[in-house]
Design a protein around this motif. Structure first.
Motif, PDB file in Angstrom:
ATOM      1  N   ALA A 100      -5.932  -6.755   3.274  1.00 47.12           N
ATOM      2  CA  ALA A 100      -7.220  -6.082   3.090  1.00 47.12           C
ATOM      3  C   ALA A 100      -7.083  -4.571   3.138  1.00 47.12           C
ATOM      4  CB  ALA A 100      -8.207  -6.546   4.157  1.00 47.12           C
ATOM      5  N   SER A 101      -6.022  -4.044   3.736  1.00 49.31           N
ATOM      6  CA  SER A 101      -5.874  -2.592   3.834  1.00 49.31           C
ATOM      7  C   SER A 101      -5.607  -1.952   2.472  1.00 49.31           C
ATOM      8  CB  SER A 101      -4.754  -2.236   4.812  1.00 49.31           C
ATOM      9  OG  SER A 101      -3.520  -2.724   4.324  1.00 49.31           O
ATOM     10  N   SER A 102      -5.179  -2.723   1.476  1.00 50.33           N
ATOM     11  CA  SER A 102      -4.938  -2.171   0.147  1.00 50.33           C
ATOM     12  C   SER A 102      -6.207  -2.148  -0.701  1.00 50.33           C
ATOM     13  CB  SER A 102      -3.850  -2.972  -0.561  1.00 50.33           C
ATOM     14  OG  SER A 102      -4.302  -4.283  -0.809  1.00 50.33           O
ATOM     15  N   GLN A 103      -7.330  -2.533  -0.130  1.00 45.72           N
ATOM     16  CA  GLN A 103      -8.579  -2.591  -0.879  1.00 45.72           C
ATOM     17  C   GLN A 103      -9.071  -1.205  -1.301  1.00 45.72           C
ATOM     18  OE1 GLN A 103      -8.448  -5.758  -1.805  1.00 45.72           O
ATOM     19  NE2 GLN A 103     -10.639  -5.860  -1.627  1.00 45.72           N
ATOM     20  N   TRP A 104      -8.723  -0.146  -0.570  1.00 42.47           N
ATOM     21  CA  TRP A 104      -9.211   1.185  -0.925  1.00 42.47           C
ATOM     22  C   TRP A 104      -8.697   1.616  -2.291  1.00 42.47           C
ATOM     23  CZ3 TRP A 104      -6.119   5.401  -1.824  1.00 42.47           C
ATOM     24  CH2 TRP A 104      -4.789   5.290  -1.428  1.00 42.47           C
ATOM     25  N   ARG A 106      -8.359  -0.406  -4.849  1.00 40.58           N
ATOM     26  CA  ARG A 106      -9.239  -1.088  -5.793  1.00 40.58           C
ATOM     27  C   ARG A 106     -10.576  -0.367  -5.888  1.00 40.58           C
ATOM     28  NH1 ARG A 106      -9.446  -6.997  -4.705  1.00 40.58           N
ATOM     29  NH2 ARG A 106      -7.468  -6.883  -5.760  1.00 40.58           N
ATOM     30  N   VAL A 107     -11.096   0.099  -4.745  1.00 39.21           N
ATOM     31  CA  VAL A 107     -12.356   0.843  -4.749  1.00 39.21           C
ATOM     32  C   VAL A 107     -12.197   2.129  -5.552  1.00 39.21           C
ATOM     33  CG1 VAL A 107     -13.981   2.119  -3.289  1.00 39.21           C
ATOM     34  CG2 VAL A 107     -13.182  -0.143  -2.587  1.00 39.21           C
ATOM     35  N   LEU A 115     -16.192   8.955 -11.397  1.00 43.52           N
ATOM     36  CA  LEU A 115     -15.609  10.253 -11.065  1.00 43.52           C
ATOM     37  C   LEU A 115     -15.337  11.074 -12.320  1.00 43.52           C
ATOM     38  CD1 LEU A 115     -13.166   9.150  -8.216  1.00 43.52           C
ATOM     39  CD2 LEU A 115     -15.398  10.250  -7.993  1.00 43.52           C
ATOM     40  N   VAL A 116     -14.881  10.411 -13.384  1.00 40.99           N
ATOM     41  CA  VAL A 116     -14.662  11.109 -14.657  1.00 40.99           C
ATOM     42  C   VAL A 116     -15.990  11.615 -15.203  1.00 40.99           C
ATOM     43  CG1 VAL A 116     -13.975  10.775 -17.061  1.00 40.99           C
ATOM     44  CG2 VAL A 116     -12.530   9.912 -15.220  1.00 40.99           C
TER      45      VAL A 116
END
Length: 135
Positions: A100-104, A106-107, A115-116
């Motif tokens: 779950a820590s790698s979810q950022w 994906r966000v 952002l573009v």
């Protein structure tokens, strides 16, 4: 091109981009939701081909799984999901477990179009201000 025409073109493009992003988001990935019991029933019936579990530190663990007919379904597994793992292993389901820590990441990837668009908006506003100040 005069200032009024530039503003009309700018707002037209901005509205078109926003409408396009809304349409893409609306028609994008929108899986069906299922309960944990429904998930187990589908696994035991041999309907599940692949499952991706996001292992959280505590609480429930989200799972997205694919049925053999190609449809995708979202569900939630309890903190201790050993029974579900055993059932999936017995039915030869392809299991992927993500941290779950790698979810950022994906966000951030999901937020990149916004952002573009925000960067484009700031750029255009600065250009318009520079043109106004130059007069």
């Amino acid at each position: 091109m005069n200032s009024k025409a530039k503003k009309i073109v700018f707002w037209g493009v901005l509205i078109a981009v926003a409408a396009l992003m809304w349409a893409v988001e609306r028609n994008g990935h929108n899986p069906v939701k299922a309960t944990y019991s429904q998930f187990l029933e589908q696994v035991q019936a041999g309907q599940v081909s692949k499952a991706t579990i996001v292992a959280a530190q505590g609480g429930a663990n989200p799972v997205t799984y694919s049925l053999k007919d190609g449809s995708r379904v979202d569900s939630v597994l309890p903190h201790d999901y050993r029974n579900a793992l055993e059932a999936m292993q017995q039915k030869m389901v392809d299991i992927e477990i993500r941290d779950a820590s790698s979810q950022w990441l994906r966000v951030l990837a999901n937020a990149s179009p916004f952002l573009v668009l925000l960067g484009f908006w700031f750029f255009m506003m600065n250009r318009m201000k520079a043109n106004r100040d130059a007069r």
